[in-house]
Design a protein around this motif. Sequence first.
Motif, short mmCIF file in Angstrom:
data_model
loop_
_atom_site.label_atom_id
_atom_site.label_comp_id
_atom_site.label_asym_id
_atom_site.label_seq_id
_atom_site.Cartn_x
_atom_site.Cartn_y
_atom_site.Cartn_z
N LYS A 1 59.78 -55.99 -78.99
CA LYS A 1 59.61 -55.27 -80.26
C LYS A 1 59.03 -56.19 -81.35
O LYS A 1 58.65 -55.71 -82.41
CB LYS A 1 60.95 -54.70 -80.74
N ARG B 1 68.41 -43.76 -83.44
CA ARG B 1 68.82 -44.98 -82.74
C ARG B 1 70.24 -45.33 -83.17
O ARG B 1 70.47 -45.72 -84.30
CB ARG B 1 67.85 -46.13 -83.05
N GLU C 1 72.27 -52.04 -81.19
CA GLU C 1 70.90 -52.03 -81.73
C GLU C 1 70.98 -51.87 -83.23
O GLU C 1 72.03 -51.56 -83.78
CB GLU C 1 70.13 -50.83 -81.17
MG MG Z 1 65.73 -49.44 -76.25
#
Ligand code: MG
Length: 433
Positions: free
Chosen positions: A210, A122, A116
Amino acid sequence: MAILTKAPRGTQDVLPSQSHKWQYLEKKFMEVAGLYGFREIRVPTFEHTELFNRSVGDTTDVVQKEMYTFEDKGGRSITLRPEGTAGTLRCAIEHGLLGDALPVKVAYCLSAFRYEKPQAGRLREFHQFGVEMLGSSAPASDAEVISMVRHLFDELGVEASLEINSIGCPTCRAKFQQALHDHFAARREELCDTCKDRLERNPMRLLDCKSPICQEIGKGAPVMLDFLCDECTAHFDEVKALLDAMGIAYKVNPTIVRGLDYYTKTVFEFVTDKIGSQATVCGGGRYDGLVQQLGGPALPGIGFGMGIERLLMTMEACGCSFPEEKECVCYIGAMGPAAGAKAAQLVAEMRKEGFWAECDTMGRSVKAQMKYANKLGAKFSMILGDSELEQGKANLKKMDDGTVSEISLKNAEEMLSVIYAAKLSDVAESLSL
Ligand code: MG
Ligand code: ATP
C-alpha cells in the motif's frame, strides 16, 4: 469512563433498527449458496497462529501487520481468524470431509479480525460470506463459484463488476517472480522496509504493497499473464469461455494478485465505484496447493470471501431494496389490573400462534400505551377496561383504516380470525417464521 461507553476502534455495532438487513442478507446468501450445493459450515473464531502463517503466508500484510495474535493461558499462540479459508480447510481435513464424494462444497458467514487503519469499509472486526469448493481442478468449478457471486449480486441488485486474472502455478510463477525481482531490485533503496525483505522472499507481494512509493515503482512491472505456462493458459482460456457461455461479463485485469499467498491460477474480484474509490466487495481465487500444504490430501480448491459491511454499503449506495422491518401485529391496551391480566392472556395466545403482539409492561396510562402502540406501528389495537371485561367483548381496531370489529374476549380465537382475514403482509411474514 469513556472506555465503558465507547466500542473499541474499528468495531461496529449492529443496532436493532438495522439487524433485519443482516438477517435478510444472511438468508439470501445461504439460499443462493444452497442452489449451488454449498452447505453451511461453522468454524472457530480463533485457530493456532501457525495455521494462518502457513496458509495466508508470512510475507503478506495480513500476517506481518494485521493479525490479532496472543498467547492464551496455556501458553499457546492463538490468532483471531483474519479470513475464513484456513479454518474451513483445517476443519475439512480434521473431520475427513475430503474422503467423501467430491467436490466438497461449503459456505460460511463469519466474523474476521485484522488490525488495520479503520475507515469507511475497513474495520478491525468485519464479517464475510464465503464459499470453498474442494476437489475439482477443472475450470468449470472456477466458473461455477464466480457465477454464484454474480447470481447473488443480481438477486440483491448490487452493481459490481467482475475482474479476473491468472497468477499461474508455482512452476510458471517462478519465472515471473524472477522478472519482478529484477524490476524492483533496480530501485531497491527506495522500497519500504517491509518490501526490501519481500524482494528476496516473495517479490509478488510488492505488487500488493500500500506504500505510495512501492506502488509507483510497481507501475510498469511485468505481468503474470505474459509468463503463464501452457496448462495455466489453457485453464484461464477455458474459464473465460465458460463465463462467456453463461453471459457473465468480466474484464481481465492483469494487476490483480490478491493479498493472500495461497492463490494459484484464477483470481477474481468484484469491484464497485459506488462506495468511494474502487472498492473490492468480493475477492477470491483458486488455491491448488493449500489443502496439501495444511496436511491434507493433494486436492485443489477454489473459493471467495465477501465483505458483508462493504456489501451493505454498496447496496445502500445502489438504492437496493430491503424487506421492511417487522411491525407489531396487535397491541392490547389495558386499564387496571384485571384488564391487564386479560390483555396478558390474549397476547400470550397470539404469540403462540406466531404473531408479534404486545401489552403494557411499564405501568403506563392508557393514553401513553396507545402512543407506544403507534410507535410500534401496531396493525391492530384494542383497549380493555372494566366494561369490556363485564361484557366479555371488546372492539378490535384495524389501525390503517379504523375498521372496528367486536370480538369475544373468552380467548384469542375471534381476534385471530379478524387478523387472518386482514391478510396483512406482516402477518403472513410472522406466520412463516
Ligand atoms: Mg487487506
Ligand atoms: P483490501 O484490498 O480491501 O484490503 P483484501 O484483499 O485484504 O481487501 P480479502 O482478504 O480478499 O481482502 O477479503 C475478502 C473481502 O473481505 C474483501 O474483498 C472485503 O470486501 C472484505 N474485507 C477485507 N478486509 C476488510 C476490512 N478490514 N474491513 C471490512 N471488510 C474487509
